[in-house]
Every structure is written in C-alpha cells, then in structure tokens.
Design a protein around this motif. Structure first.
Motif, PDB file in Angstrom:
ATOM      1  N   PRO A   6      45.525  23.163  47.021  1.00  0.00           N
ATOM      2  CA  PRO A   6      45.059  24.502  46.571  1.00  0.00           C
ATOM      3  C   PRO A   6      43.515  24.641  46.510  1.00  0.00           C
ATOM      4  CG  PRO A   6      46.868  23.754  45.222  1.00  0.00           C
ATOM      5  CD  PRO A   6      46.398  22.477  46.062  1.00  0.00           C
ATOM      6  N   LEU A   7      43.031  25.840  47.114  1.00  0.00           N
ATOM      7  CA  LEU A   7      41.589  25.947  46.949  1.00  0.00           C
ATOM      8  C   LEU A   7      41.423  26.196  45.476  1.00  0.00           C
ATOM      9  CD1 LEU A   7      41.397  28.578  49.907  1.00  0.00           C
ATOM     10  CD2 LEU A   7      40.738  26.078  49.761  1.00  0.00           C
ATOM     11  N   PRO A   8      40.140  25.966  44.971  1.00  0.00           N
ATOM     12  CA  PRO A   8      39.715  26.054  43.540  1.00  0.00           C
ATOM     13  C   PRO A   8      39.442  27.489  43.308  1.00  0.00           C
ATOM     14  CG  PRO A   8      38.505  24.235  44.679  1.00  0.00           C
ATOM     15  CD  PRO A   8      39.198  24.901  45.638  1.00  0.00           C
ATOM     16  N   GLY A   9      40.449  27.697  42.276  1.00  0.00           N
ATOM     17  CA  GLY A   9      39.870  29.244  41.636  1.00  0.00           C
ATOM     18  C   GLY A   9      40.945  30.134  42.469  1.00  0.00           C
ATOM     19  N   TYR A  10      41.703  29.751  43.340  1.00  0.00           N
ATOM     20  CA  TYR A  10      42.747  30.512  44.049  1.00  0.00           C
ATOM     21  C   TYR A  10      43.867  31.129  43.113  1.00  0.00           C
ATOM     22  CZ  TYR A  10      46.204  32.429  47.028  1.00  0.00           C
ATOM     23  OH  TYR A  10      47.276  33.096  47.680  1.00  0.00           O
ATOM     24  N   GLY A  11      44.363  30.219  42.432  1.00  0.00           N
ATOM     25  CA  GLY A  11      45.300  30.510  41.309  1.00  0.00           C
ATOM     26  C   GLY A  11      44.984  31.783  40.356  1.00  0.00           C
ATOM     27  N   ALA A  12      43.715  31.293  39.643  1.00  0.00           N
ATOM     28  CA  ALA A  12      42.933  32.212  38.690  1.00  0.00           C
ATOM     29  C   ALA A  12      42.989  33.673  39.286  1.00  0.00           C
ATOM     30  CB  ALA A  12      41.788  31.808  38.166  1.00  0.00           C
ATOM     31  N   SER A  13      42.529  33.522  40.789  1.00  0.00           N
ATOM     32  CA  SER A  13      41.936  34.853  41.336  1.00  0.00           C
ATOM     33  C   SER A  13      43.294  35.606  41.643  1.00  0.00           C
ATOM     34  CB  SER A  13      41.380  34.718  42.822  1.00  0.00           C
ATOM     35  OG  SER A  13      40.993  35.889  43.496  1.00  0.00           O
ATOM     36  N   ARG A  14      44.384  35.096  41.997  1.00  0.00           N
ATOM     37  CA  ARG A  14      45.903  35.694  42.037  1.00  0.00           C
ATOM     38  C   ARG A  14      46.204  36.302  40.940  1.00  0.00           C
ATOM     39  NH1 ARG A  14      49.464  35.093  46.171  1.00  0.00           N
ATOM     40  NH2 ARG A  14      51.147  36.620  46.121  1.00  0.00           N
ATOM     41  N   THR A  15      46.111  35.534  39.910  1.00  0.00           N
ATOM     42  CA  THR A  15      46.510  36.076  38.453  1.00  0.00           C
ATOM     43  C   THR A  15      45.601  37.267  38.187  1.00  0.00           C
ATOM     44  OG1 THR A  15      47.071  34.080  37.952  1.00  0.00           O
ATOM     45  CG2 THR A  15      46.842  35.539  36.110  1.00  0.00           C
ATOM     46  N   ALA A  16      44.350  37.287  38.213  1.00  0.00           N
ATOM     47  CA  ALA A  16      43.622  38.448  37.945  1.00  0.00           C
ATOM     48  C   ALA A  16      43.910  39.647  38.768  1.00  0.00           C
ATOM     49  CB  ALA A  16      42.128  37.854  38.131  1.00  0.00           C
ATOM     50  N   GLN A  17      44.086  39.348  39.911  1.00  0.00           N
ATOM     51  CA  GLN A  17      44.482  40.565  40.812  1.00  0.00           C
ATOM     52  C   GLN A  17      45.961  41.002  40.596  1.00  0.00           C
ATOM     53  OE1 GLN A  17      45.167  39.340  45.028  1.00  0.00           O
ATOM     54  NE2 GLN A  17      45.020  41.521  45.880  1.00  0.00           N
ATOM     55  N   THR A  18      46.714  40.271  40.127  1.00  0.00           N
ATOM     56  CA  THR A  18      48.212  40.846  39.541  1.00  0.00           C
ATOM     57  C   THR A  18      48.016  41.536  38.202  1.00  0.00           C
ATOM     58  OG1 THR A  18      49.281  38.747  40.590  1.00  0.00           O
ATOM     59  CG2 THR A  18      50.477  39.894  38.814  1.00  0.00           C
ATOM     60  N   ASP A  19      47.231  40.891  37.323  1.00  0.00           N
ATOM     61  CA  ASP A  19      47.106  41.547  36.097  1.00  0.00           C
ATOM     62  C   ASP A  19      46.406  42.909  36.041  1.00  0.00           C
ATOM     63  OD1 ASP A  19      48.063  39.613  34.990  1.00  0.00           O
ATOM     64  OD2 ASP A  19      46.170  38.713  34.207  1.00  0.00           O
ATOM     65  N   ALA A  20      45.454  43.036  37.328  1.00  0.00           N
ATOM     66  CA  ALA A  20      44.770  44.146  37.641  1.00  0.00           C
ATOM     67  C   ALA A  20      45.533  45.449  38.218  1.00  0.00           C
ATOM     68  CB  ALA A  20      43.362  44.153  38.558  1.00  0.00           C
ATOM     69  N   GLY A  21      46.563  44.632  38.968  1.00  0.00           N
ATOM     70  CA  GLY A  21      47.554  45.719  39.599  1.00  0.00           C
ATOM     71  C   GLY A  21      48.382  46.221  38.538  1.00  0.00           C
ATOM     72  N   LEU A  22      48.854  45.637  37.656  1.00  0.00           N
ATOM     73  CA  LEU A  22      49.884  45.788  36.418  1.00  0.00           C
ATOM     74  C   LEU A  22      49.169  46.909  35.667  1.00  0.00           C
ATOM     75  CD1 LEU A  22      52.421  45.476  34.936  1.00  0.00           C
ATOM     76  CD2 LEU A  22      51.475  43.603  33.637  1.00  0.00           C
ATOM     77  N   ARG A  23      47.913  46.580  35.261  1.00  0.00           N
ATOM     78  CA  ARG A  23      47.041  47.535  34.451  1.00  0.00           C
ATOM     79  C   ARG A  23      46.817  48.872  35.228  1.00  0.00           C
ATOM     80  NH1 ARG A  23      43.824  43.070  33.332  1.00  0.00           N
ATOM     81  NH2 ARG A  23      42.320  43.718  34.935  1.00  0.00           N
ATOM     82  N   ALA A  24      46.481  48.682  36.531  1.00  0.00           N
ATOM     83  CA  ALA A  24      46.641  50.260  37.105  1.00  0.00           C
ATOM     84  C   ALA A  24      47.767  50.983  37.241  1.00  0.00           C
ATOM     85  CB  ALA A  24      46.127  49.970  38.256  1.00  0.00           C
ATOM     86  N   HIS A  25      49.149  50.032  37.265  1.00  0.00           N
ATOM     87  CA  HIS A  25      50.371  50.463  37.392  1.00  0.00           C
ATOM     88  C   HIS A  25      50.598  51.204  35.985  1.00  0.00           C
ATOM     89  CE1 HIS A  25      54.515  51.128  38.583  1.00  0.00           C
ATOM     90  NE2 HIS A  25      54.793  50.641  37.496  1.00  0.00           N
ATOM     91  N   MET A  26      50.678  50.691  34.912  1.00  0.00           N
ATOM     92  CA  MET A  26      50.795  51.156  33.479  1.00  0.00           C
ATOM     93  C   MET A  26      49.877  52.313  33.342  1.00  0.00           C
ATOM     94  SD  MET A  26      53.360  49.401  32.593  1.00  0.00           S
ATOM     95  CE  MET A  26      53.610  49.792  31.198  1.00  0.00           C
ATOM     96  N   LEU A  27      48.842  52.177  33.680  1.00  0.00           N
ATOM     97  CA  LEU A  27      47.825  53.317  33.382  1.00  0.00           C
ATOM     98  C   LEU A  27      48.126  54.556  34.100  1.00  0.00           C
ATOM     99  CD1 LEU A  27      44.470  51.846  33.575  1.00  0.00           C
ATOM    100  CD2 LEU A  27      45.641  52.788  31.508  1.00  0.00           C
ATOM    101  N   GLY A  28      48.724  54.530  35.511  1.00  0.00           N
ATOM    102  CA  GLY A  28      49.368  55.467  36.258  1.00  0.00           C
ATOM    103  C   GLY A  28      50.719  55.946  35.609  1.00  0.00           C
ATOM    104  N   VAL A  29      51.648  55.357  34.888  1.00  0.00           N
ATOM    105  CA  VAL A  29      52.689  55.728  34.116  1.00  0.00           C
ATOM    106  C   VAL A  29      52.345  56.752  33.031  1.00  0.00           C
ATOM    107  CG1 VAL A  29      54.638  54.824  32.648  1.00  0.00           C
ATOM    108  CG2 VAL A  29      54.187  53.800  34.915  1.00  0.00           C
TER     109      VAL A  29
END
Length: 236
Positions: A6-29
């Motif tokens: 696995p590339l260094p930092g890839y998992g953390a980047s994916r997690t941050a992207q997922t968290d950002a998407g969830l926050r945007a979704h909940m803010l939209g709700v």
C-alpha cells in the motif's frame, strides 16, 4: 498472491475523503431540513396572525383539509419518492413544508407566543442532543428503531381516534409517549441516514437521499415540538 505494498498515506487520504463526503451529506440533510422548518414557520405565523385567513381555514370544514393534508403528503412521498428526480423531490418537500405550516397555524390561536417559543427551543435542544448521539454512538440502534416504529404507528392511530373523541387524558398520554418516541427516532434516523450514505455514496440516488433524510428528521422535530407544546404550552 498480491505482493503490492500500500502506498504511504493512501488509507488516511481515503478515510479523510470519506469523512469529508459524509460531512457534506449530513450538512445537505440538515440544510434541507432547516429550510423546510423556515417555510413551515413563516406560513404558520402568517396564517396564525391573519385573522381573516385563520377564520377561513379553521372556522370552516377546511380545517379537516389542513389537519389531514400533511398525512396525505407523507403517503405521497412514501410511494412516489423513488420515481422523482432530486429537484422534484426537493420541490415536493418545500410544498409539504408549506402545507404543514397551514396545519400548524392553529397553534397561534390556541397557545401564547411565549409558550410556543419555549416549546420550540426545548424541542431544538432535545433534537440536537439526540441527533448528535445518533451520529456519534457506536451502538447499533436498529432494534430500537423497530420498537419505535411500532410505537409511532400506535400513536398515529390513537391520535386519529382522539380527534373525534376529544379526550384530554388520552391526549396527555399520547403527548408523553410521543416525546419519548420522537426523541428516540431522532437518534435512530440520524444513524440510519449516516449508514445509508456509506451504502449509496457515489450513486445518483445519494443526492435524493439528502431530501429523504431531511423529511425524516423534519417530521421528528415537528412532532416533538407539537408534543412538548401540548404538554407544557400555556393556552390563550
């Protein structure tokens, strides 16, 4: 065998992207829900403080239309939401919010402004606390949700019966149970909306789910507010 490292930092980047998407979704709700509440409040206040309109609606058989129209809209949403476009669902939600405002206008004829404000802020505090808990808890609320849905069906039936019976004791019991049920449903729906995001993120339906989630939370808040007002409100 997969020998790729696995590339260094890839998992953390994916997690941050997922968290950002969830926050945007909940803010939209919550944004959709908030706009719905604003529409409802403005319509209710306008009609409730305009004697001619209030008398035309609540002093005539039109009051039954005002009482049952929101319930009809909920059934409409339930059976048509999947066939609507996202913009169509959003417009239908705004229309529902306005219809609910007409129905809620009667509270301005029955309760003092101070008690309405007190019930609103009490409902807001309870709603936000339970929604935050539902969002952050690691506990699975699925079983609690099934129990609460059964309770919801019970109080809907009891409320419809009591419209014609007019029992004050029954109304109090319904209000007490309603506060408990809609408080619990707030936490359950928030967790469900969060889980649905992970299930459908990236799909076209995700944007529509913001409207569907907003409707669920909106109904919880409005009903919680009404139950608290019925219990604690000072009548005119």
């Amino acid at each position: 065998m997969n020998n790729r490292v696995p590339l260094p930092g890839y998992g953390a980047s994916r997690t941050a992207q997922t968290d950002a998407g969830l926050r945007a979704h909940m803010l939209g709700v919550f944004r959709n829900m908030g706009l719905g509440l604003v529409i409802t409040g403005l319509v209710a206040a306008f009609i409730g403080n305009t004697p001619v309109l209030a008398a035309a609606i609540f002093g005539t058989p039109l009051k039954w239309v005002a009482i049952f129209a929101p319930l009809a809209f909920v059934f409409f949403f339930t059976f048509r939401i999947e066939k609507m476009t996202t913009s169509g669902a959003r417009m239908a939600f705004w229309a529902f919010s306005a219809v609910m405002g007409v129905s809620l206008a009667s509270i301005f004829l029955m309760f003092t402004g101070g008690s309405i404000a007190q019930a609103f802020f009490s409902a807001a505090v309870m709603f936000l606390a339970m929604s935050l808990w539902g969002y952050t808890t690691q506990r699975d609320l699925t079983k609690m949700g099934s129990f609460l849905i059964m309770g919801l069906i019970g109080i809907i039936v009891a409320s419809l019966i009591n419209i014609f019976i007019g029992s004050s004791a029954m109304a109090m019991v319904i209000s007490i149970l309603g506060v408990v049920i809609f408080t619990g449903l707030t936490a359950w729906d928030t967790q469900r909306i969060k889980s649905d995001y992970f299930a459908y993120a990236g799909h076209e339906i995700a944007a529509k789910m913001q409207v569907m989630g907003a409707l669920s939370l909106y109904l919880n808040f409005v009903n919680l507010f009404q139950m608290l007002l019925s219990l604690t409100g000072e009548r005119e």
